[in-house]
Every structure is written in structure tokens, then in C-alpha cells.
Design a protein around this motif. Structure first.
Motif, PDB file in Angstrom:
ATOM      1  N   THR A  11      27.880 -86.552  16.193  1.00 13.92           N
ATOM      2  CA  THR A  11      27.252 -85.776  15.653  1.00 13.92           C
ATOM      3  C   THR A  11      26.441 -85.749  17.214  1.00 13.92           C
ATOM      4  O   THR A  11      26.838 -87.374  17.515  1.00 13.92           O
ATOM      5  N   PRO A  12      26.419 -85.139  17.973  1.00 17.86           N
ATOM      6  CA  PRO A  12      25.426 -85.258  19.342  1.00 17.86           C
ATOM      7  C   PRO A  12      24.369 -86.055  19.803  1.00 17.86           C
ATOM      8  O   PRO A  12      23.483 -85.795  19.043  1.00 17.86           O
ATOM      9  N   PRO A  13      24.230 -87.708  20.685  1.00 19.68           N
ATOM     10  CA  PRO A  13      23.160 -88.350  20.758  1.00 19.68           C
ATOM     11  C   PRO A  13      21.870 -87.570  20.712  1.00 19.68           C
ATOM     12  O   PRO A  13      20.562 -87.979  20.418  1.00 19.68           O
ATOM     13  N   ARG A 139      22.815 -94.133 -12.536  1.00 17.34           N
ATOM     14  CA  ARG A 139      24.804 -94.423 -11.752  1.00 17.34           C
ATOM     15  C   ARG A 139      24.728 -93.339 -11.193  1.00 17.34           C
ATOM     16  O   ARG A 139      25.285 -92.939  -9.982  1.00 17.34           O
ATOM     17  N   ARG A 140      24.577 -91.753 -12.342  1.00 21.90           N
ATOM     18  CA  ARG A 140      25.482 -90.933 -10.825  1.00 21.90           C
ATOM     19  C   ARG A 140      23.621 -90.587 -10.395  1.00 21.90           C
ATOM     20  O   ARG A 140      25.106 -90.134  -8.991  1.00 21.90           O
ATOM     21  N   LEU A 141      22.626 -91.081  -9.784  1.00 16.47           N
ATOM     22  CA  LEU A 141      22.099 -90.608  -8.525  1.00 16.47           C
ATOM     23  C   LEU A 141      22.343 -91.595  -7.624  1.00 16.47           C
ATOM     24  O   LEU A 141      22.722 -90.998  -6.603  1.00 16.47           O
ATOM     25  N   LEU A 142      22.886 -93.150  -8.281  1.00 16.33           N
ATOM     26  CA  LEU A 142      22.723 -93.099  -7.449  1.00 16.33           C
ATOM     27  C   LEU A 142      24.020 -93.130  -6.377  1.00 16.33           C
ATOM     28  O   LEU A 142      25.029 -93.422  -4.771  1.00 16.33           O
ATOM     29  N   LYS A 143      25.665 -92.663  -7.075  1.00 14.61           N
ATOM     30  CA  LYS A 143      26.400 -92.663  -6.644  1.00 14.61           C
ATOM     31  C   LYS A 143      26.865 -90.950  -5.786  1.00 14.61           C
ATOM     32  O   LYS A 143      26.954 -90.725  -4.374  1.00 14.61           O
ATOM     33  N   ASP A 144      25.690 -89.948  -5.654  1.00 16.17           N
ATOM     34  CA  ASP A 144      25.485 -89.343  -4.782  1.00 16.17           C
ATOM     35  C   ASP A 144      24.964 -89.154  -3.767  1.00 16.17           C
ATOM     36  O   ASP A 144      24.997 -88.311  -2.492  1.00 16.17           O
ATOM     37  N   ALA A 145      23.920 -90.865  -4.099  1.00 18.93           N
ATOM     38  CA  ALA A 145      23.082 -91.058  -2.839  1.00 18.93           C
ATOM     39  C   ALA A 145      24.071 -91.600  -2.028  1.00 18.93           C
ATOM     40  O   ALA A 145      23.670 -91.690  -0.718  1.00 18.93           O
ATOM     41  N   ALA A 146      24.679 -92.012  -2.142  1.00 17.74           N
ATOM     42  CA  ALA A 146      25.482 -92.687  -1.447  1.00 17.74           C
ATOM     43  C   ALA A 146      26.880 -92.302  -0.810  1.00 17.74           C
ATOM     44  O   ALA A 146      27.148 -92.651   0.430  1.00 17.74           O
ATOM     45  N   ARG A 147      27.165 -90.796  -1.557  1.00 14.26           N
ATOM     46  CA  ARG A 147      27.527 -90.434  -0.751  1.00 14.26           C
ATOM     47  C   ARG A 147      27.004 -88.689   0.160  1.00 14.26           C
ATOM     48  O   ARG A 147      28.123 -88.470   0.777  1.00 14.26           O
ATOM     49  N   ASP A 148      25.484 -88.870   0.284  1.00 15.96           N
ATOM     50  CA  ASP A 148      25.291 -87.810   1.299  1.00 15.96           C
ATOM     51  C   ASP A 148      25.223 -88.604   2.631  1.00 15.96           C
ATOM     52  O   ASP A 148      24.585 -89.323   2.797  1.00 15.96           O
ATOM     53  N   GLY A 149      25.307 -87.177   3.674  1.00 16.03           N
ATOM     54  CA  GLY A 149      25.608 -87.261   5.008  1.00 16.03           C
ATOM     55  C   GLY A 149      24.614 -87.329   6.072  1.00 16.03           C
ATOM     56  O   GLY A 149      24.149 -87.294   7.062  1.00 16.03           O
ATOM     57  N   TRP A 150      23.472 -86.553   4.761  1.00 13.73           N
ATOM     58  CA  TRP A 150      22.354 -86.183   5.959  1.00 13.73           C
ATOM     59  C   TRP A 150      21.312 -87.405   5.651  1.00 13.73           C
ATOM     60  O   TRP A 150      20.428 -86.828   6.618  1.00 13.73           O
ATOM     61  N   THR A 151      21.164 -88.024   4.871  1.00 15.91           N
ATOM     62  CA  THR A 151      20.332 -88.605   4.548  1.00 15.91           C
ATOM     63  C   THR A 151      20.166 -89.288   4.679  1.00 15.91           C
ATOM     64  O   THR A 151      21.561 -89.827   4.058  1.00 15.91           O
ATOM     65  N   VAL A 152      19.594 -90.565   4.845  1.00 17.61           N
ATOM     66  CA  VAL A 152      19.262 -92.583   5.448  1.00 17.61           C
ATOM     67  C   VAL A 152      18.836 -92.557   3.103  1.00 17.61           C
ATOM     68  O   VAL A 152      17.127 -92.367   3.910  1.00 17.61           O
ATOM     69  N   HIS A 153      19.442 -92.993   2.450  1.00 17.08           N
ATOM     70  CA  HIS A 153      19.014 -93.647   1.452  1.00 17.08           C
ATOM     71  C   HIS A 153      19.219 -95.254   1.742  1.00 17.08           C
ATOM     72  O   HIS A 153      20.167 -95.616   1.852  1.00 17.08           O
ATOM     73  N   ARG A 255      27.963 -91.144  14.563  1.00 17.36           N
ATOM     74  CA  ARG A 255      27.996 -90.281  12.677  1.00 17.36           C
ATOM     75  C   ARG A 255      28.720 -89.518  13.089  1.00 17.36           C
ATOM     76  O   ARG A 255      28.082 -88.832  13.854  1.00 17.36           O
ATOM     77  N   PRO A 256      29.716 -89.108  11.422  1.00 20.73           N
ATOM     78  CA  PRO A 256      30.061 -87.583  12.152  1.00 20.73           C
ATOM     79  C   PRO A 256      29.239 -86.629  11.317  1.00 20.73           C
ATOM     80  O   PRO A 256      28.292 -86.928  10.654  1.00 20.73           O
ATOM     81  N   LEU A 257      29.467 -85.578  11.971  1.00 18.19           N
ATOM     82  CA  LEU A 257      28.186 -84.304  11.403  1.00 18.19           C
ATOM     83  C   LEU A 257      28.392 -84.291  10.024  1.00 18.19           C
ATOM     84  O   LEU A 257      29.496 -84.216   9.427  1.00 18.19           O
ATOM     85  N   PRO A 258      27.524 -84.179   9.401  1.00 19.53           N
ATOM     86  CA  PRO A 258      27.721 -83.989   7.473  1.00 19.53           C
ATOM     87  C   PRO A 258      28.335 -82.479   7.540  1.00 19.53           C
ATOM     88  O   PRO A 258      28.415 -81.684   8.502  1.00 19.53           O
ATOM     89  N   GLU A 259      28.829 -82.535   6.177  1.00 22.22           N
ATOM     90  CA  GLU A 259      29.049 -81.286   6.315  1.00 22.22           C
ATOM     91  C   GLU A 259      28.064 -79.931   6.167  1.00 22.22           C
ATOM     92  O   GLU A 259      26.783 -80.443   5.668  1.00 22.22           O
ATOM     93  N   GLY A 260      28.219 -78.840   7.080  1.00 19.59           N
ATOM     94  CA  GLY A 260      27.507 -78.190   6.642  1.00 19.59           C
ATOM     95  C   GLY A 260      26.671 -78.032   8.315  1.00 19.59           C
ATOM     96  O   GLY A 260      25.917 -76.672   8.791  1.00 19.59           O
ATOM     97  N   ALA A 261      26.540 -79.323   9.262  1.00 22.73           N
ATOM     98  CA  ALA A 261      25.730 -79.353  10.362  1.00 22.73           C
ATOM     99  C   ALA A 261      26.179 -78.887  11.195  1.00 22.73           C
ATOM    100  O   ALA A 261      25.516 -78.510  11.914  1.00 22.73           O
ATOM    101  N   GLU A 262      27.588 -78.685  11.642  1.00 25.45           N
ATOM    102  CA  GLU A 262      27.917 -78.020  12.193  1.00 25.45           C
ATOM    103  C   GLU A 262      27.552 -76.818  13.222  1.00 25.45           C
ATOM    104  O   GLU A 262      26.818 -76.785  14.070  1.00 25.45           O
ATOM    105  N   GLU A 263      27.319 -76.007  11.789  1.00 26.27           N
ATOM    106  CA  GLU A 263      26.778 -74.565  12.099  1.00 26.27           C
ATOM    107  C   GLU A 263      26.602 -74.489  12.051  1.00 26.27           C
ATOM    108  O   GLU A 263      25.532 -73.480  12.619  1.00 26.27           O
ATOM    109  N   ALA A 264      25.107 -75.485  11.610  1.00 24.51           N
ATOM    110  CA  ALA A 264      23.388 -75.264  12.264  1.00 24.51           C
ATOM    111  C   ALA A 264      23.118 -76.019  13.778  1.00 24.51           C
ATOM    112  O   ALA A 264      22.551 -75.485  14.497  1.00 24.51           O
ATOM    113  N   VAL A 265      24.134 -76.660  14.208  1.00 23.37           N
ATOM    114  CA  VAL A 265      23.632 -76.945  15.859  1.00 23.37           C
ATOM    115  C   VAL A 265      24.380 -75.965  16.692  1.00 23.37           C
ATOM    116  O   VAL A 265      23.801 -75.255  17.903  1.00 23.37           O
ATOM    117  N   THR A 266      25.596 -75.603  16.046  1.00 24.50           N
ATOM    118  CA  THR A 266      26.515 -74.704  16.556  1.00 24.50           C
ATOM    119  C   THR A 266      25.132 -73.066  17.056  1.00 24.50           C
ATOM    120  O   THR A 266      24.712 -72.330  18.037  1.00 24.50           O
TER     121      THR A 266
END
Length: 374
Positions: A11-13, A139-153, A255-266
Motif C-alpha cells: 500500500t503506498p504511504p 467463531r465465524r465472525l472472528l475468523k472472518d474479521a481476522a482475515r479482513d485486510g481492508w479494515t482494522v478489527h 501492509r500489502p494492498l488488500p484484495e481489490g484495492a489495487e484496482e481502486a488505486v489504479t
């Protein structure tokens, strides 16, 4: 298979990213009204809906403003199917978390505005979100939250049932640039065990009465669960300074760009249409220079082709002239071998003509020889 930190560009600074879901209706009208109000108030310099970027089921908005009177920020919001939205903003220098949140300029900040739902867990960006009572759902919610790269959980455990003072959302205490990038999950006193069981695969543990910042995916290379956990959070209405510092440190990690973010930045960088007059002039000059270079290249190619054709015609004419000047080729004298071959041919023809049974004259017997008939 989880992605490694090197699987995507970093992710560019200078870039600020967020996404969410608008749970109400007419999201496009809400955004347009908010941008119009900020332009009238001087909060933004201008905004625009580029016609060429609109498509069925998707609306695009661009806005430009200045921070500290010298740093220009460009932002692009895409609203899909009237619900999901992605916001990418870029400043002329590395992003400062104390700067205003770009989401606050595109979306209204009224408490009843319904645009701030985080799409992975359904939590609100501006509120605290109690975990569900069902253990499987937790358990399902926290597993999803722990894998999310867009938002700080952030997961906060209540050591005991809190009163109204302990229900103040963390978002309102964060630096303004982080308020719409963080989701706060609240675990009731009896939920600590199920929470840590759900997070054990990620190597994360919530201290009793404390909090932890989840790593996301891809996780930052420098993420250490112990460095981003807080032993105790006093839910008495006071500012949790240690937790706020942990969130700020995590958000500042490369941090690496989350999935789908590279297209948004481009799209923000390459499809930007909201230009100032100076930018329009610079763009037109660049286009003119490009056309001039292309014309010069075409002219050079044409001249080279013409020169090659002239050289080919000259070579052909020279060849024809040299061919006409050559003496006529006449057969030379026969060699002895050819004469001998021709002589043997004549002898062969004569021998065939003298064979018995041919029409040639036969050899007569001598006249003085008598036969038995005499």
C-alpha cells in the motif's frame, strides 16, 4: 490458501483506503448531496461524476480538496449496486492520520446515517459492536474479521458488565483519519473462552479485560500479536490511550494492498477526470507532444520507405542495362569427344540398316559358283 505478504504490491504511504456498505436507499443521492454541501461550505474544492466512468449498477464520484492549504488530496468513490462502496484517496505526501477522514466528506456524519456497515462482519465503523450470543456465530465472525485486510478489527473484552460510560465507541477517540477504518468488537465477560478459541489459529489471544488488534490478511510483515495486545482497558469513559496507540501503530505498518484495492488505486490514478485548469493545460500539452512524436516517427518511416524504394528501382535499372550490354552467346566448336560420339552414331545406324530382313540391297553370290541343281 492464505496469501503471503509478498503476493500483492504494498500500500503506498500516500494512499488512504476504506470500504463499506450503505444499508439505506438512494446511496448515490446521499453522496451527491453531501459533496454539494461540502463544496458550498468550502470543505472541498470541487467534485465530479465522470460520465465515461458510469456503468449499469455502478456510480463513480471524484472529489478534490486541500489540507493545510498546500497538500492536495484526490479521492474516488465507487458505489456498486446502490449498496457496496469503495473509497480510495491519495495525497501529495504520506498520509497523516490526523488529517480528516475522506469518508467524512463523501458521507454524512449524522448518527442515524446508515452508510458505515463493514461488509465482512456487518459491524458499524462508528459504533461498538457486541459479539453475537451464539458461539458458532462468534467463531465465524472472528475468523472472518481476522482475515479482513481492508479494515482494522479490534476485539475488546469486558471484564465485567459495563454501564453507559463503558459503552462509548472507540472510533470517536481515534485520530480523525482512522475513525472510518476501524471496527470495534465487544466481547461480554462470559465470551472470553470462545473468543480465544476462535482466534487461536491466527496466533492471537485477548487478555481478560483487555484488547487485541487482529492481524488481517495479508498480515503486515512486522505484526506481533503481543505487541498489539493491551492487558487492560478501563471501560469507565476515560480515553484508552494504550489501545489507541496500538491501533495507530498497527495502521502505520507497511501492509500489502488488500484484495481489490489495487484496482481502486489504479482507477484513481489513471482514470482521474476532475482536473484543474492548469492540469488540463498540462494534459493537452502532453497530448500535443505525443502527437508530434508520433507524426515525426511516421514521417521518418515514410522517408525511409521512399529511400528504399528509390534504391530498389535504381538497382533494377542498372541490372537491365548491364544485361543488354552483354555479347550474344554463340555455340563454340565441337570437342573431339562430341565428334567421336557422332561418328559412332552414324556407324550404328548403318549396321542396323544392313541386318537381314531389311529393305536394303542384299549381297550377291559370286557368278562362277554352281549349285546342286546344276
Amino acid at each position: 490458501m492464505p496469501s503471503s505478504p509478498t503476493a500483492r504490491p504494498m500500500t503506498p504511504p500516500t494512499v488512504w483506503l476504506a470500504r463499506g456498505r450503505h444499508a439505506g436507499s438512494a446511496a448515490e443521492e446521499v453522496v451527491w448531496t453531501c459533496l454539494k454541501r461540502h463544496k458550498d461550505d468550502g470543505g472541498i474544492d470541487d467534485f465530479h461524476e465522470p460520465a465515461e466512468a458510469q456503468s449499469e449498477g455502478e456510480r463513480v464520484f471524484e472529489a478534490r480538496w486541500r489540507i493545510e492549504d498546500s497538500v492536495t488530496v484526490r479521492a474516488r468513490l465507487t458505489v456498486s449496486d446502490g449498496q457496496a462502496w469503495v473509497l480510495a484517496a491519495e495525497a501529495e505526501r504520506p498520509w497523516d492520520p490526523r488529517w480528516p477522514s475522506p469518508a467524512a466528506l463523501f458521507w454524512p456524519q449524522d448518527s442515524d446515517a446508515d452508510w458505515d456497515h463493514e461488509p465482512v462482519t456487518g459491524g458499524r465503523l462508528r459504533d461498538l459492536n457486541p459479539l453475537p450470543e451464539d458461539d458458532k456465530a462468534v467463531r465465524r465472525l472472528l475468523k472472518d474479521a481476522a482475515r479482513d485486510g481492508w479494515t482494522v478489527h479490534v476485539v475488546v473484552h469486558e471484564a465485567m458488565t459495563t454501564d453507559q460510560r463503558g459503552r462509548i465507541p472507540l472510533a470517536g477517540m481515534l485520530p480523525t483519519g482512522l475513525r472510518h477504518r476501524v471496527v470495534e468488537h465487544r466481547a461480554a465477560p462470559h465470551q472470553l473462552r470462545v473468543v480465544n478459541w476462535a482466534l487461536r489459529d491466527r496466533g492471537v489471544e485477548v487478555p481478560r479485560g483487555g484488547a487485541v488488534v487482529l492481524p488481517g490478511s495479508p498480515a503486515p510483515a512486522d505484526y506481533d500479536a503481543t505487541a498489539f495486545s493491551v492487558r487492560s482497558v478501563f471501560l469507565d469513559g476515560s480515553e484508552p490511550a494504550e489501545l489507541i496507540a496500538a491501533v495507530a501503530r498497527f495502521a502505520a505498518l507497511p501492509r500489502p494492498l488488500p484484495e481489490g484495492a489495487e484496482e481502486a488505486v489504479t482507477a484513481l490514478r489513471e482514470q482521474w477526470r476532475l482536473l484543474t485548469l492548469e492540469e488540463e493545460l498540462a494534459r493537452e500539452r502532453a497530448l500535443v507532444a505525443m502527437y508530434v512524436d508520433a507524426l515525426e516517427a511516421m514521417t521518418k518511416s515514410r522517408d525511409l520507405y521512399r529511400e528504399a524504394a528509390e534504391q530498389a528501382h535504381e538497382a533494377l535499372a542498372a541490372y537491365r542495362e548491364s544485361a543488354g550490354a552483354l555479347p550474344e552467346q554463340r555455340p563454340g566448336p565441337e570437342s573431339p569427344l562430341q565428334q567421336l560420339t557422332r561418328t559412332f552414331g552414324r556407324l550404328k545406324d548403318t549396321a542396323l540398316a544392313l541386318r537381314p530382313g531389311t529393305d536394303a540391297a542384299r549381297v550377291q553370290e559370286p557368278s562362277g559358283r554352281r549349285t546342286d541343281a546344276d
